[in-house]
Design a protein around this motif. Sequence first.
Motif, PDB file in Angstrom:
ATOM      1  N   VAL A 191       0.840  -1.189   0.000  1.00  0.00           N
ATOM      2  CA  VAL A 191       0.000   0.000   0.000  1.00  0.00           C
ATOM      3  C   VAL A 191       0.880   1.246   0.000  1.00  0.00           C
ATOM      4  CG1 VAL A 191      -1.658   1.314   1.369  1.00  0.00           C
ATOM      5  CG2 VAL A 191      -1.960  -1.144   1.088  1.00  0.00           C
ATOM      6  N   ASP A 192       0.897   1.978  -1.080  1.00  0.00           N
ATOM      7  CA  ASP A 192       1.614   3.247  -1.274  1.00  0.00           C
ATOM      8  C   ASP A 192       3.119   3.090  -1.431  1.00  0.00           C
ATOM      9  OD1 ASP A 192       1.327   5.914  -1.852  1.00  0.00           O
ATOM     10  OD2 ASP A 192       1.485   6.581   0.219  1.00  0.00           O
ATOM     11  N   ILE A 193       3.750   2.329  -0.526  1.00  0.00           N
ATOM     12  CA  ILE A 193       5.193   2.092  -0.611  1.00  0.00           C
ATOM     13  C   ILE A 193       5.495   0.836   0.189  1.00  0.00           C
ATOM     14  CG2 ILE A 193       5.824   3.432   1.466  1.00  0.00           C
ATOM     15  CD1 ILE A 193       8.208   4.566  -0.167  1.00  0.00           C
ATOM     16  N   PRO A 194       6.435   0.003  -0.239  1.00  0.00           N
ATOM     17  CA  PRO A 194       6.745  -1.193   0.558  1.00  0.00           C
ATOM     18  C   PRO A 194       7.189  -0.806   1.965  1.00  0.00           C
ATOM     19  CG  PRO A 194       7.692  -1.385  -1.638  1.00  0.00           C
ATOM     20  CD  PRO A 194       7.187   0.022  -1.517  1.00  0.00           C
ATOM     21  N   SER A 195       6.631  -1.458   2.958  1.00  0.00           N
ATOM     22  CA  SER A 195       6.960  -1.132   4.346  1.00  0.00           C
ATOM     23  C   SER A 195       8.444  -1.341   4.609  1.00  0.00           C
ATOM     24  CB  SER A 195       6.130  -2.002   5.290  1.00  0.00           C
ATOM     25  OG  SER A 195       4.773  -1.650   5.229  1.00  0.00           O
ATOM     26  N   GLY A 196       9.046  -0.327   5.224  1.00  0.00           N
ATOM     27  CA  GLY A 196      10.477  -0.370   5.513  1.00  0.00           C
ATOM     28  C   GLY A 196      11.301   0.512   4.596  1.00  0.00           C
ATOM     29  N   ILE A 197      10.650   1.086   3.572  1.00  0.00           N
ATOM     30  CA  ILE A 197      11.342   1.973   2.636  1.00  0.00           C
ATOM     31  C   ILE A 197      11.108   3.421   3.038  1.00  0.00           C
ATOM     32  CG2 ILE A 197      11.443   2.781   0.246  1.00  0.00           C
ATOM     33  CD1 ILE A 197      12.627   0.016   0.570  1.00  0.00           C
ATOM     34  N   SER A 198      12.162   4.221   3.018  1.00  0.00           N
ATOM     35  CA  SER A 198      12.025   5.654   3.283  1.00  0.00           C
ATOM     36  C   SER A 198      11.383   6.342   2.092  1.00  0.00           C
ATOM     37  CB  SER A 198      13.402   6.284   3.550  1.00  0.00           C
ATOM     38  OG  SER A 198      13.324   7.700   3.477  1.00  0.00           O
ATOM     39  N   GLY A 199      10.286   7.052   2.329  1.00  0.00           N
ATOM     40  CA  GLY A 199       9.634   7.792   1.251  1.00  0.00           C
ATOM     41  C   GLY A 199      10.458   8.966   0.765  1.00  0.00           C
ATOM     42  N   ASP A 200      11.398   9.427   1.586  1.00  0.00           N
ATOM     43  CA  ASP A 200      12.233  10.577   1.222  1.00  0.00           C
ATOM     44  C   ASP A 200      13.423  10.203   0.356  1.00  0.00           C
ATOM     45  OD1 ASP A 200      10.851  12.684   2.392  1.00  0.00           O
ATOM     46  OD2 ASP A 200      11.792  12.372   4.337  1.00  0.00           O
ATOM     47  N   THR A 201      14.010   9.030   0.611  1.00  0.00           N
ATOM     48  CA  THR A 201      15.273   8.694  -0.039  1.00  0.00           C
ATOM     49  C   THR A 201      15.268   7.377  -0.809  1.00  0.00           C
ATOM     50  OG1 THR A 201      16.130   7.495   1.887  1.00  0.00           O
ATOM     51  CG2 THR A 201      16.507   9.888   1.811  1.00  0.00           C
ATOM     52  N   GLY A 202      14.305   6.495  -0.518  1.00  0.00           N
ATOM     53  CA  GLY A 202      14.345   5.165  -1.122  1.00  0.00           C
ATOM     54  C   GLY A 202      15.259   4.213  -0.377  1.00  0.00           C
ATOM     55  N   LYS A 203      15.802   4.646   0.736  1.00  0.00           N
ATOM     56  CA  LYS A 203      16.703   3.814   1.530  1.00  0.00           C
ATOM     57  C   LYS A 203      15.909   2.757   2.291  1.00  0.00           C
ATOM     58  CE  LYS A 203      20.256   4.219   5.146  1.00  0.00           C
ATOM     59  NZ  LYS A 203      20.972   5.161   6.049  1.00  0.00           N
ATOM     60  N   VAL A 204      16.497   1.564   2.426  1.00  0.00           N
ATOM     61  CA  VAL A 204      15.894   0.511   3.235  1.00  0.00           C
ATOM     62  C   VAL A 204      16.214   0.791   4.698  1.00  0.00           C
ATOM     63  CG1 VAL A 204      15.832  -1.955   3.722  1.00  0.00           C
ATOM     64  CG2 VAL A 204      16.100  -1.161   1.366  1.00  0.00           C
ATOM     65  N   LEU A 205      15.175   0.964   5.489  1.00  0.00           N
ATOM     66  CA  LEU A 205      15.355   1.296   6.901  1.00  0.00           C
ATOM     67  C   LEU A 205      15.366   0.006   7.727  1.00  0.00           C
ATOM     68  CD1 LEU A 205      13.007   4.411   7.052  1.00  0.00           C
ATOM     69  CD2 LEU A 205      15.506   4.382   6.903  1.00  0.00           C
ATOM     70  N   GLY A 206      16.480  -0.670   7.699  1.00  0.00           N
ATOM     71  CA  GLY A 206      16.632  -1.920   8.428  1.00  0.00           C
ATOM     72  C   GLY A 206      16.209  -3.112   7.607  1.00  0.00           C
ATOM     73  N   SER A 207      14.930  -3.251   7.357  1.00  0.00           N
ATOM     74  CA  SER A 207      14.402  -4.321   6.500  1.00  0.00           C
ATOM     75  C   SER A 207      13.168  -3.783   5.793  1.00  0.00           C
ATOM     76  CB  SER A 207      14.046  -5.557   7.333  1.00  0.00           C
ATOM     77  OG  SER A 207      13.014  -5.259   8.264  1.00  0.00           O
ATOM     78  N   ALA A 208      12.792  -4.418   4.676  1.00  0.00           N
ATOM     79  CA  ALA A 208      11.662  -3.917   3.901  1.00  0.00           C
ATOM     80  C   ALA A 208      10.972  -5.049   3.172  1.00  0.00           C
ATOM     81  CB  ALA A 208      12.125  -2.859   2.896  1.00  0.00           C
TER      82      ALA A 208
END
Length: 522
Positions: free
Chosen positions: A163-180
Amino acid sequence: MKVLDNQQMRLLDRITTKEYKIPGLILMENAGMNTTVEVMKALNEDYRKKVIIICGTGNNGGDGFAVARHLYNKDVQVKVYIVGDEKSIQNDAKVNFEAIQAMRVSIGVLKDENDMIDFNLDLMKSDIVVDAIFGTGLNKPVKGIANEVIGVVNKVKRKIISVDIPSGISGDTGKVLGSAIRATKTVAYQLPKIGNLTAPAIEYNGELLICPIGIPQEAISKSQYEAKLITEKTLKDILPIRGLNSHKGNYGRALMIAGSRGMTGAAILASKAALRSGVGMLHLAIPEELNDILETQLTEVMTVPFQVPKGNAKEFTGVEDIMGSLQRSNVVALGPGLGRSKETEVIVERVLREAKCPVILDADALNVLPKMLKLLKKVKSRCILTPHPGEMAKLTGLSIPEINENRIKVAKDFSRKYGVIVVLKGASTVITDEEGHVYLNTTGNPGMATAGSGDVLTGIITALVGQKINLIGAAMAGVYIHGRSGDEAAKITGEYGMIASDMVREVPRIITEIVNKKKAFD
C-alpha cells in the motif's frame, strides 16, 4: 508527473482537506477501493482464495482496513493482522478499524513472538498478502515485531501488494530502513514518492502502479514541487516535429572528442548514437593514428584527426585543430574512450576555458575534471555532466555507498555549487539543474550494465542539444530514450546478451514513436 517526498505529500493532503474540504476519510476510501481492484486482479476473481492483510496502526494501516472491508463485502476470505497495539489506532484509520470489527472480519494482533505462530500458519495458507504496515512517513529503522513480520512475509514467496510504498522503505530517499517488504506490486497513491523511484527501493516495488485517490488536480498543479518523473508525455513537449523545408544545418553541428588507442569503440558508439538521434552534422576529433579506423567505421562522420605527442604534453599542438573545429560547433561532447593522459587534461581545460557552446562531459573527461573543478564556474556556456556513481565519487570526495544512499541530494548539491546539469546514472537516473529542479527516469533495465552503454547516452544527449533543444530537456529526453532503447533491445536479446550497439539500433525507432504520437495529438 510530479514526485513527492514525505513532507510534500503531507502538505498536499492538508491542502486537500483544509482548502478543498475533502475529508481524509474519502481519500482513504478511494485508496482502499483502488487497492482492492488490484487485489482482485491478483486473485483472478477467485473468491475461494485467501488474503492476509497486515496493517500498522497509522493511516497506512487505515488503508489496509479499508481494503479488508471491500474484500470482505465481495465474500473473499480475509484475515487482518495488526502489528502493534490496536489501542493506538486513531482518526480515519480508527473509523475503518471499527468498521471491520463491526463486520466481524477476522482480526489478529502481533505484539510479540508468541503471536507469530498463528500468523505463520495463516501465511502458509494464504494466496495474497497485502502490506499496509508502514507508509511513507517511516523515518527510523524497523525493529522488534515489525522487523520479524517483514522477514517472515518475504520468505513465504506469496504475491505481495504494498500500500503506497513497501513497508520499511524511506519515502524521502528510497533507503531501506533496516528491512523492507519485497512487493510483487506497489499501489502508490495519486503521485509517486521519491522512495518509489530511487535505488535501492526500486528493487522492492515490484510493478509500480500510480492510482488517483481524489486529490484535486488544481491543488497538484498549484504546488511547487522540485521533483518530476520523466514520462513519454514529458517528451512530447520536448522533441520537435521537423519542418518540411529543412536541411542538415537546422539540426546542429556537433563536435565529439572521443577515442584513443584501445578505446575506439567508445567513439564509434557515441557517434552512431548521435547520428541515430538526428544531429545534422557530426565532427569527431580523434588521434591521427586512429583516423583510418574511424573513417572506415563511420562513413557519415567528418573526422578531425589531431597529432598526439610521444613525449612532453606541452608539445601537444594538435589541440589547436580541435579548438578550430570547436569554434564552428553548436555543441561539444568529450570523454568517451578519450583516455586519462596529460593530453586529455589539456583538451578538457581548453574546452572549458574557450567553449561558447554547451559542453557535455562524460567518462574520461570526468575522470580528469577533479583537477580543474573551479573551471566549471567560469564556462561561458552551460555544461551537462553524466557521471556514474564511481565518477561522482571522484568529483565529490564522497564514497560510492554515500552517493547511492543520497543520490538526489548529492546531484542537487553539485549542480547548485558548480552551476551545471548533472545526469547521475544508475538504476533510476537522477537529473538535477542549477535551480534545484530534480527529474527522475525509470526506463532501462539491468542488461544496460554493459560496456559502451554510457557512450550511447552521451551521443543521444549531444544530438538533442545540437538540435537546439534546451539542455535540461535534452538531458531528460536523452535518459528516457536511452532507457527505452535498452528496454526494447532486451526484448530481442534478453538482458544477459545485450550489448551497447543493440541500444543504438533501437534509438531511432523510439524517437519516431514518440514524435508520431505527438503529430497525432497535435
